[in-house]
Write an enzyme that holds these catalytic residues in place. Structure first.
Site, PDB file in Angstrom:
ATOM      1  CB  SER A   1       6.060  89.647 -82.323  1.00  0.00           C
ATOM      2  OG  SER A   1       6.095  88.564 -83.082  1.00  0.00           O
ATOM      3  CG  ASP A   2      -0.748  90.181 -82.626  1.00  0.00           C
ATOM      4  OD1 ASP A   2      -0.582  89.747 -81.302  1.00  0.00           O
ATOM      5  OD2 ASP A   2      -1.449  89.782 -83.418  1.00  0.00           O
ATOM      6  CD  GLN A   3       2.267  82.888 -85.230  1.00  0.00           C
ATOM      7  OE1 GLN A   3       2.033  82.326 -84.220  1.00  0.00           O
ATOM      8  NE2 GLN A   3       3.213  82.850 -85.990  1.00  0.00           N
TER       9      GLN A   3
ATOM     10  N   GLY B   1       3.294  89.605 -87.351  1.00  0.00           N
ATOM     11  CA  GLY B   1       3.723  91.072 -87.712  1.00  0.00           C
ATOM     12  C   GLY B   1       4.891  91.052 -86.640  1.00  0.00           C
TER      13      GLY B   1
END
EC number: 3.6.1.-
Length: 194
Positions: free
Chosen positions: A68-70, A105
């Site tokens: 995950s990425d933000q 994501g």
């Protein structure tokens, strides 16, 4: 049944995943998070989520790996972690009366068969108009120096907003659990069934 790995060292993502009451381990992904010059915020978080999940595949064969990425976007610009109180105040001044969009994501990679599922979840934060005193008091009380956008929605930051818009409130903290549950079910790992 494949074991679950969270490709993150974030205590917030760990706490969110614990809500699902399923067994998992955390591992630090090794990914260069530098944005590419031609990437949109959506493309960036999608690529990084995917790379984080896939970066652990050789260490964790036969696993389901969550990446995950933000990013936080204000006026078309990616806004990072402020790191200083002055930068936090500056970010909050810019956000005052505006909409800040978070793009998160999410990737679920099955390292046993190479199956990859991805999604990008947007989440809009509508800031109310903030006075200088409110901004100063918030930064002093919450110390949001390591939070993109200079606030913690799960804490005192809720006082800064007019409203929040998105499919899943967990997305704002960094892990879209509704989408993740859908992905896990497609892999035969239903959180409700243990």
């Amino acid at each position: 049944m494949p074991k679950l790995i969270l490709a993150s060292t974030s205590p917030w993502r760990r706490a969110l995943l614990e809500k699902l009451q399923i067994s998992f381990e955390c591992a630090a992904p090794e990914v260069d998070e530098t944005p590419r010059s031609d990437e949109s915020p959506r493309q960036l978080v999608l690529r990084l989520a995917q790379e984080k999940a896939q970066s652990l595949a050789s260490r964790y064969p036969d696993h389901l790996i969550i990446g995950s990425d933000q990013v936080c976007v204000l006026d078309g610009e990616i806004t990072g972690k402020p790191l200083t109180e002055e930068n936090a105040r500056l970010q909050l001044r810019k956000a005052s009366g505006n909409i800040v969009t978070f793009y998160t994501g999410l990737a679920l990679f099955n390292s046993a068969n190479g199956h990859l599922q991805t999604e990008v979840e947007p989440f809009d934060v509508h800031f109310r108009h903030l006075s200088e005193a409110e901004i100063d008091n918030y930064v002093r009380k919450e110390h949001p120096l390591h939070c993109a956008g200079s606030f913690k929605s799960e804490g005192f930051g809720i006082t800064l907003f007019e409203r929040l818009e998105g499919r899943d409130p967990n997305t704002l903290v960094g892990l879209p659990l509704i989408a993740l549950c859908q992905m896990l079910r497609r892999e035969g790992k239903n959180p409700l069934m243990g």
